[in-house]
Design a protein around this motif. Structure first.
Motif, PDB file in Angstrom:
ATOM      1  N   ALA A  19      -0.297 -10.800 -16.272  1.00 25.23           N
ATOM      2  CA  ALA A  19       0.264 -12.070 -15.747  1.00 25.23           C
ATOM      3  C   ALA A  19       0.615 -12.256 -14.409  1.00 25.23           C
ATOM      4  N   PRO A  20      -0.393 -12.562 -13.577  1.00 28.44           N
ATOM      5  CA  PRO A  20      -0.222 -12.538 -12.091  1.00 28.44           C
ATOM      6  C   PRO A  20       0.179 -13.884 -11.913  1.00 28.44           C
ATOM      7  N   GLU A  21       0.783 -14.224 -10.461  1.00 27.19           N
ATOM      8  CA  GLU A  21       0.847 -15.620  -9.934  1.00 27.19           C
ATOM      9  C   GLU A  21      -0.273 -15.908  -9.399  1.00 27.19           C
ATOM     10  N   TRP A  22      -0.767 -17.218  -9.724  1.00 24.08           N
ATOM     11  CA  TRP A  22      -1.890 -17.890  -8.872  1.00 24.08           C
ATOM     12  C   TRP A  22      -1.483 -19.239  -8.555  1.00 24.08           C
ATOM     13  N   GLY A  31      -9.685 -10.102 -18.223  1.00 22.86           N
ATOM     14  CA  GLY A  31     -10.925  -9.379 -17.531  1.00 22.86           C
ATOM     15  C   GLY A  31     -11.461  -8.393 -18.740  1.00 22.86           C
ATOM     16  N   TRP A  32     -12.957  -8.085 -18.767  1.00 27.36           N
ATOM     17  CA  TRP A  32     -13.659  -7.482 -19.519  1.00 27.36           C
ATOM     18  C   TRP A  32     -14.706  -6.505 -19.250  1.00 27.36           C
ATOM     19  N   HIS A  33     -15.001  -5.477 -19.766  1.00 27.97           N
ATOM     20  CA  HIS A  33     -16.254  -4.983 -19.661  1.00 27.97           C
ATOM     21  C   HIS A  33     -16.697  -4.228 -20.555  1.00 27.97           C
ATOM     22  N   ALA A  58       1.944 -14.875 -27.856  1.00 27.59           N
ATOM     23  CA  ALA A  58       3.110 -14.406 -26.820  1.00 27.59           C
ATOM     24  C   ALA A  58       3.685 -15.547 -26.485  1.00 27.59           C
ATOM     25  N   GLY A  59       2.962 -16.604 -26.012  1.00 31.31           N
ATOM     26  CA  GLY A  59       3.419 -17.969 -25.643  1.00 31.31           C
ATOM     27  C   GLY A  59       4.404 -18.040 -24.585  1.00 31.31           C
ATOM     28  N   ARG A  60       4.306 -17.093 -23.448  1.00 31.10           N
ATOM     29  CA  ARG A  60       5.238 -17.075 -22.548  1.00 31.10           C
ATOM     30  C   ARG A  60       4.747 -18.068 -21.421  1.00 31.10           C
ATOM     31  N   TYR A  61       3.506 -18.150 -21.219  1.00 31.63           N
ATOM     32  CA  TYR A  61       2.697 -18.852 -20.060  1.00 31.63           C
ATOM     33  C   TYR A  61       1.802 -19.996 -20.688  1.00 31.63           C
ATOM     34  N   TRP A  63      -1.175 -21.049 -19.293  1.00 31.98           N
ATOM     35  CA  TRP A  63      -2.603 -20.878 -19.078  1.00 31.98           C
ATOM     36  C   TRP A  63      -3.095 -19.491 -19.239  1.00 31.98           C
ATOM     37  N   LEU A  64      -4.253 -19.337 -19.708  1.00 34.31           N
ATOM     38  CA  LEU A  64      -5.013 -17.978 -19.663  1.00 34.31           C
ATOM     39  C   LEU A  64      -6.128 -18.257 -18.808  1.00 34.31           C
ATOM     40  N   CYS A  65      -6.201 -17.440 -17.741  1.00 37.43           N
ATOM     41  CA  CYS A  65      -7.140 -17.628 -16.674  1.00 37.43           C
ATOM     42  C   CYS A  65      -8.548 -16.551 -16.751  1.00 37.43           C
ATOM     43  N   ALA A  66      -9.305 -16.664 -16.006  1.00 30.54           N
ATOM     44  CA  ALA A  66     -10.380 -15.752 -15.529  1.00 30.54           C
ATOM     45  C   ALA A  66     -10.934 -15.882 -14.432  1.00 30.54           C
ATOM     46  N   PHE A  67     -11.621 -15.076 -13.563  1.00 34.56           N
ATOM     47  CA  PHE A  67     -11.888 -15.279 -12.060  1.00 34.56           C
ATOM     48  C   PHE A  67     -13.113 -14.399 -11.956  1.00 34.56           C
ATOM     49  N   PRO A  68     -14.342 -14.654 -12.752  1.00 36.18           N
ATOM     50  CA  PRO A  68     -15.430 -14.054 -12.574  1.00 36.18           C
ATOM     51  C   PRO A  68     -16.003 -14.336 -11.408  1.00 36.18           C
ATOM     52  N   SER A  69     -16.942 -13.437 -10.749  1.00 34.71           N
ATOM     53  CA  SER A  69     -17.749 -13.768  -9.559  1.00 34.71           C
ATOM     54  C   SER A  69     -18.619 -14.960  -9.918  1.00 34.71           C
ATOM     55  N   VAL A  70     -19.012 -15.852  -8.782  1.00 35.44           N
ATOM     56  CA  VAL A  70     -19.854 -16.966  -8.945  1.00 35.44           C
ATOM     57  C   VAL A  70     -21.369 -16.246  -9.282  1.00 35.44           C
ATOM     58  N   ASP A  71     -21.464 -15.052  -8.963  1.00 36.66           N
ATOM     59  CA  ASP A  71     -22.582 -14.485  -9.291  1.00 36.66           C
ATOM     60  C   ASP A  71     -22.704 -13.696 -10.523  1.00 36.66           C
ATOM     61  N   ASN A  72     -21.701 -13.966 -11.534  1.00 35.95           N
ATOM     62  CA  ASN A  72     -21.822 -13.165 -12.703  1.00 35.95           C
ATOM     63  C   ASN A  72     -21.866 -14.093 -13.832  1.00 35.95           C
ATOM     64  N   PRO A  73     -23.055 -14.635 -14.222  1.00 38.37           N
ATOM     65  CA  PRO A  73     -23.090 -15.680 -15.202  1.00 38.37           C
ATOM     66  C   PRO A  73     -22.989 -15.268 -16.461  1.00 38.37           C
ATOM     67  N   ALA A  74     -22.973 -14.392 -16.916  1.00 37.35           N
ATOM     68  CA  ALA A  74     -22.558 -13.515 -18.125  1.00 37.35           C
ATOM     69  C   ALA A  74     -20.916 -13.937 -18.390  1.00 37.35           C
TER      70      ALA A  74
END
Ligand SMILES: CC(C)(COP(=O)(O)OP(=O)(O)OC[C@H]1O[C@@H](n2cnc3c(N)ncnc32)[C@H](O)[C@@H]1OP(=O)(O)O)[C@@H](O)C(=O)NCCC(=O)NCCS
Length: 115
Positions: A19-22, A31-33, A58-61, A63-74
């Motif tokens: 849960a970062p501040e954005w 994030g996933w691997h 969990a319901g605390r926030y 938004w759920l975000c993800a920040f994949p590189s623009v070069d990571n289509p998958a």
């Protein structure tokens, strides 16, 4: 962080949330691997759906975000597949000291369930 395993227990990757501040607002991020030998089988999408359910519960926030590189289509395809909206692009520091151009994907956990 969670370990992903097949029904027979074989480890195939990791996924997690934090849960970062954005941009001045705290929200969930994920994030996933997936290990190379197990990619392309729909495992990341299945696991990411579980992270949506966990963070929604969990319901605390909002938004759920993800920040994949623009070069990571998958990785962006995972976000698209599970109903995230593309909210733009941004420079993102990952790892520390290294700027990369990222897609900003977000899912409204309080919206009526589509994702
Ligand atoms: C990104 C990653 C997690 C995808 O995992 P995966 O289990 O192979 O993904 P899935 O099989 O669930 O496929 C997810 C989507 O990506 C698409 N996809 C998979 N590999 C792709 C590729 N090389 N190029 C473009 N799209 C791809 C699939 O078609 C699917 O989209 P769809 O549901 O619209 O058909 C995996 O490739 C990985 O771990 N890569 C290395 C680490 C990494 O980049 N992590 C993300 C950091 S943001």
């Amino acid at each position: 962080m969670y370990r992903m395993a097949l029904p027979d227990g074989e480890a195939v990757g990791t996924i997690g949330w934090w849960a970062p501040e954005w941009q001045g607002e705290t929200g969930y991020e994920s994030g996933w691997h997936i290990l190379p030998g197990f990619q392309g089988r729909g495992i990341a999408v299945a696991a990411a759906r579980q992270i949506v359910a966990i963070t929604r519960a969990a319901g605390r926030y909002r938004w759920l975000c993800a920040f994949p590189s623009v070069d990571n289509p998958a990785s962006s395809a995972i976000c698209r597949r599970i109903g995230f909206e593309l909210a733009g692009e941004s420079d993102f520091e990952y790892p520390k000291g290294h700027l990369m151009r990222s897609n900003v994907w977000r899912l409204d956990l309080r919206a009526t369930q589509g994702g």
